[in-house]
Design an enzyme around this catalytic site. Structure first.
Site, short mmCIF file in Angstrom:
data_model
loop_
_atom_site.label_atom_id
_atom_site.label_comp_id
_atom_site.label_asym_id
_atom_site.label_seq_id
_atom_site.Cartn_x
_atom_site.Cartn_y
_atom_site.Cartn_z
N TYR A 8 -12.02 -0.29 -20.45
CA TYR A 8 -12.11 -0.96 -19.14
C TYR A 8 -11.02 -2.03 -19.02
O TYR A 8 -10.41 -2.20 -17.97
CB TYR A 8 -13.49 -1.59 -18.94
CG TYR A 8 -13.68 -2.07 -17.52
CD1 TYR A 8 -14.18 -1.21 -16.55
CD2 TYR A 8 -13.29 -3.36 -17.15
CE1 TYR A 8 -14.31 -1.63 -15.24
CE2 TYR A 8 -13.42 -3.78 -15.84
CZ TYR A 8 -13.92 -2.91 -14.89
OH TYR A 8 -14.04 -3.32 -13.60
N PHE A 35 6.68 3.63 7.94
CA PHE A 35 5.93 4.72 7.33
C PHE A 35 4.47 4.53 7.74
O PHE A 35 4.00 3.40 7.89
CB PHE A 35 6.08 4.79 5.81
CG PHE A 35 5.33 5.97 5.27
CD1 PHE A 35 5.79 7.25 5.51
CD2 PHE A 35 4.11 5.82 4.62
CE1 PHE A 35 5.06 8.37 5.11
CE2 PHE A 35 3.38 6.93 4.21
CZ PHE A 35 3.86 8.21 4.45
N THR A 36 3.76 5.64 7.90
CA THR A 36 2.42 5.61 8.49
C THR A 36 1.48 4.59 7.83
O THR A 36 0.99 3.67 8.49
CB THR A 36 1.78 7.02 8.41
OG1 THR A 36 1.84 7.47 7.05
CG2 THR A 36 2.50 8.01 9.29
N ASP A 80 9.88 -0.48 -0.67
CA ASP A 80 9.03 0.70 -0.81
C ASP A 80 9.83 1.68 -1.66
O ASP A 80 10.72 2.37 -1.17
CB ASP A 80 8.67 1.29 0.55
CG ASP A 80 7.76 2.52 0.40
OD1 ASP A 80 7.70 3.09 -0.71
OD2 ASP A 80 7.11 2.90 1.39
N LYS A 135 5.19 10.50 -6.07
CA LYS A 135 6.43 11.19 -5.66
C LYS A 135 7.43 11.17 -6.82
O LYS A 135 7.28 11.91 -7.77
CB LYS A 135 7.02 10.52 -4.41
CG LYS A 135 6.28 10.82 -3.10
CD LYS A 135 5.05 10.01 -2.93
CE LYS A 135 4.51 10.08 -1.52
NZ LYS A 135 3.24 9.37 -1.40
N ARG A 148 5.71 15.65 11.60
CA ARG A 148 6.13 14.24 11.54
C ARG A 148 6.75 13.93 12.90
O ARG A 148 7.95 13.90 13.06
CB ARG A 148 7.15 14.00 10.42
CG ARG A 148 6.57 14.13 9.02
CD ARG A 148 5.91 12.88 8.46
NE ARG A 148 4.50 12.71 8.73
CZ ARG A 148 3.68 12.06 7.93
NH1 ARG A 148 4.08 11.57 6.78
NH2 ARG A 148 2.42 11.88 8.26
N PHE A 168 -3.12 11.99 12.35
CA PHE A 168 -2.52 13.28 11.95
C PHE A 168 -3.31 13.97 10.84
O PHE A 168 -3.27 15.18 10.73
CB PHE A 168 -1.06 13.08 11.52
CG PHE A 168 -0.86 12.07 10.43
CD1 PHE A 168 -0.75 10.73 10.72
CD2 PHE A 168 -0.79 12.47 9.10
CE1 PHE A 168 -0.59 9.78 9.71
CE2 PHE A 168 -0.62 11.53 8.08
CZ PHE A 168 -0.53 10.19 8.39
N1 F0G Z 1 5.47 4.92 1.31
C1 F0G Z 1 6.10 6.08 1.51
C2 F0G Z 1 7.55 6.09 1.85
C3 F0G Z 1 5.39 7.29 1.41
O1 F0G Z 1 6.03 8.43 1.61
C4 F0G Z 1 4.01 7.25 1.10
C5 F0G Z 1 3.23 8.45 1.04
C6 F0G Z 1 3.41 6.00 0.90
C7 F0G Z 1 4.17 4.86 1.00
C8 F0G Z 1 1.93 5.87 0.60
O2 F0G Z 1 1.67 6.25 -0.69
O3 F0G Z 1 0.20 8.27 -0.41
O4 F0G Z 1 0.42 7.10 -2.60
O5 F0G Z 1 -0.82 6.06 -0.76
N2 F0G Z 1 3.63 9.53 1.50
C9 F0G Z 1 2.98 10.82 1.42
C10 F0G Z 1 3.82 11.82 2.14
C11 F0G Z 1 1.56 10.82 1.85
O6 F0G Z 1 3.35 12.97 2.24
O7 F0G Z 1 4.91 11.52 2.57
P1 F0G Z 1 0.29 6.96 -1.12
#
Ligand code: F0G
Length: 459
Positions: free
Chosen positions: A75, A127-128, A218, A261, A385, A451
């Site tokens: 833990y 980014f979303t 990021d 990624k 997208r 989405f």
């Molecule tokens: N920042 C970027 C540039 C991303 O592409 C993503 C995730 C995140 C932050 C968030 O990270 O998913 O680990 O919580 N991108 C994925 C995509 C979901 O399909 O592009 P996460």
């Protein structure tokens, strides 16, 4: 013998394979309808080649799998945490590490710590999840990417660059005290995986330094960005990916990372900062949202796989083959006349749905439509997208992004060149019958990140 081309090839061989289900057109039609014409709602079992995302979909190496067996599932104070901490310091140079279950966990904590109500967060395209966490913390995102990034045909090499004038104007308008940090993504996802140059990053550093504003990086796809710097920026062709990655990080004050990624793991992420005060608060907050600060929602084995994956991700051979495969697919699509975002980015091919389906207005979701048509054609799963991903503004109006794209995202170390051929051929055959394709109507819309779960019907 001067004309012999020297191709890239994978710096690994295959030890295990995963068998795929092949589907018929009628099976795909049924599956797509049940999924409400949203590729996120398909069962992965019904997918042949899965290009939904490069997130968490990489193949781990034998060394990473061996690392999983070395998981110290304690833990508190897991050995794997200290290994990860050491690797993050060595490879990226950030001082303090907070592991999180994935990227958005880090975004949540960081946004809550640094953003006050009414703050402005300038960034090189949204980014979303990143923008949503900024907004939920009371901030407002402002796009300061160069205009070229919004033009799918502009072939500028560094479309992830910041427009310094836009940044300076924002600082002048709101004052530096309203800007907690500038949000800089490497390999800008929503622009098509487009890189930022070191030269531009240094300029952003100079401006922010003058005003005492932080840069938060990021760094989800930092190694892919480093590859384009090595290939295209003056003065970097002899530098290693590892040294370029470290240099990029050195111009920033902290980072959020989705290790799913670049870092070649199926789950994991972190927040890394140089500032003790921010670290101390994050270490406190991670306990509330993720888990103790030495595991942050991850198992020990996940942190070990991440530590090893980070090392592999900055190898020159790895990144050359990774981006090489993406470029192979993009060039094939260009040969077939399929309109894609240029230059070809680092993690996938982004097809321009406005150009592909010019007869479908943005209100009828051209990119969503195209993603569903590609699946119906070949079982290849891609992602919208465009207007669906962009969501709604605080006042309820839709965002109408200039870029209306379908992303063919390539998982790392997973598919072969023959798969790339099948994908390009499918895009080409849908392109051939594009005039017969009609749009979609949204019949269900969730409140956040619509989405993922929205449902549609064919017109
Ligand atoms: N920042 C970027 C540039 C991303 O592409 C993503 C995730 C995140 C932050 C968030 O990270 O998913 O680990 O919580 N991108 C994925 C995509 C979901 O399909 O592009 P996460």
């Amino acid at each position: 013998m001067k004309n012999i081309k020297h191709s890239w090839a994978e710096p690994y061989k295959i030890k295990m394979v995963e068998l795929l289900k092949m589907t018929s057109p009628s099976q795909r039609k049924k599956a797509m309808k049940e999924a409400g014409f949203n590729t996120f709602l398909l069962k992965s079992e019904d997918v042949y080649i899965d290009l939904l995302t490069d997130s968490g979909t990489s193949a781990m190496s034998d060394r990473q799998w061996a690392g999983m067996m070395m998981g110290d599932e304690a833990y508190a104070g897991s050995r794997n945490f200290y290994h990860l901490e050491e690797v993050v310091k060595d490879v990226y140079g950030y001082k303090y590490l907070i592991p999180t279950h994935q990227g958005r966990g880090a975004e949540n904590i960081l946004s809550k710590i640094l953003i006050k109500k009414g703050d402005i967060i300038p960034g090189n395209m949204y980014f979303t999840t990143t923008r949503l966490h900024q907004e939920l913390a009371g901030g407002k995102f402002e796009d300061i990417i160069i205009d070229e990034a919004h033009d799918s045909e502009n072939e500028f090499s560094f479309k992830g660059n910041v427009d310094i004038e836009k940044l300076e104007k924002l600082i002048k308008k709101h004052g530096a005290s309203k800007i907690p940090y500038v949000s800089i993504a490497t390999s800008v996802n929503m622009a098509g995986g487009q890189p930022i140059s070191i030269k531009n990053l240094k300029e952003v550093r100079a401006v922010t330094k003058k005003h005492g504003i932080r840069i938060i990086h990021d760094m989800t796809r930092v190694a892919e960005n480093a590859f384009f710097i090595q290939q295209k920026e003056k003065g970097f062709s002899n530098k290693s990916i590892k040294s370029i990655v470290k240099e990029i990080c050195s111009y920033t004050d902290g980072a959020t990372m989705s290790a799913k990624k670049d870092a070649l793991v199926n789950i994991g992420g972190f927040l890394a900062v140089n500032d003790w005060d921010v670290f101390e608060e994050a270490r406190n907050m991670v306990v509330v949202y993720e888990g103790l600060h030495t595991y942050g929602g991850l198992a020990g084995r996940d942190m070990e796989a991440m530590a090893i994956g980070i090392g592999e991700s900055v190898s020159d051979e790895h990144i050359k083959a990774r981006v090489g495969q993406v470029i192979y697919l993009g060039e094939k699509m260009i040969e077939y006349g399929v309109p894609i975002v240029k230059p070809i980015g680092g993690h996938g091919i982004f097809v321009d749905a406005k150009k592909f389906l010019p007869h479908i207005p943005q209100d009828l979701f051209p990119a969503q439509t195209l993603a569903s048509e590609i699946y119906l054609d070949s079982g290849v799963r891609t992602m919208e997208r465009g207007v669906v991903s962009a969501g709604r503004k605080a006042n309820g109006d839709n965002y109408y992004p200039k870029l209306e794209l379908v992303r063919f995202t390539i998982p790392r170390r997973v598919y072969t060149q023959a798969h790339m051929d099948v994908i390009a051929e499918s895009a080409a055959s849908v392109y051939e019958r594009r005039n017969k394709i009609k749009g979609l109507k949204m019949v269900y819309e969730p409140k956040y990140l619509r989405f993922f779960q929205a449902r549609f019907e064919q017109l």
